[in-house]
Design a protein around this motif. Sequence first.
Motif, PDB file in Angstrom:
ATOM      1  N   TRP A  97       0.743  -1.342   0.128  1.00  0.00           N
ATOM      2  CA  TRP A  97      -0.144   0.064   0.021  1.00  0.00           C
ATOM      3  C   TRP A  97       1.028   1.282  -0.001  1.00  0.00           C
ATOM      4  CZ3 TRP A  97      -0.166   4.043   3.582  1.00  0.00           C
ATOM      5  CH2 TRP A  97      -1.346   4.931   3.200  1.00  0.00           C
ATOM      6  N   THR A 101       1.055   4.257  -2.974  1.00  0.00           N
ATOM      7  CA  THR A 101       0.840   5.739  -2.604  1.00  0.00           C
ATOM      8  C   THR A 101       2.305   6.238  -2.879  1.00  0.00           C
ATOM      9  OG1 THR A 101      -0.426   4.996  -0.794  1.00  0.00           O
ATOM     10  CG2 THR A 101       0.446   7.203  -0.612  1.00  0.00           C
ATOM     11  N   SER A 105       2.364   9.545  -5.892  1.00  0.00           N
ATOM     12  CA  SER A 105       2.598  10.629  -5.699  1.00  0.00           C
ATOM     13  C   SER A 105       3.817  11.324  -6.501  1.00  0.00           C
ATOM     14  CB  SER A 105       3.051  11.147  -4.256  1.00  0.00           C
ATOM     15  OG  SER A 105       4.227  10.378  -3.912  1.00  0.00           O
TER      16      SER A 105
END
Length: 109
Positions: A97, A101, A105
């Motif tokens: 996870w 992320t 980004s």
Amino acid sequence: MDLSEVEKAVDDGRGYAAISVKTLRSSVGAARAKKNVVAEISAGLRAGGFGHVPFEIPKRQDRVVLVYRLGPGRGAALMAMVEAAHGDGEQANGAAWLLSTMLSSLDTQ
């Protein structure tokens, strides 16, 4: 295991380097990268403070392994996440996870 060539490559790469299996095999003085030789290479790297991807070192000498310094340094956090994601269970789930992320980004920058 003579890690001098590996250490120099990793230091020159500011914490990581792509190194051929042939070079790694030579560091243990082996003529061929058999199962026990790649296990010895992996254990020697870990003992010397290095991690590697792929997690199973290939037996073909023309393959390349990403060797990186464990602990603090450039990319160390990302590589620690990659190692954690390779495992199983909650740690791997959390690492996957977090990696997704981080990567998303980077796409927005």
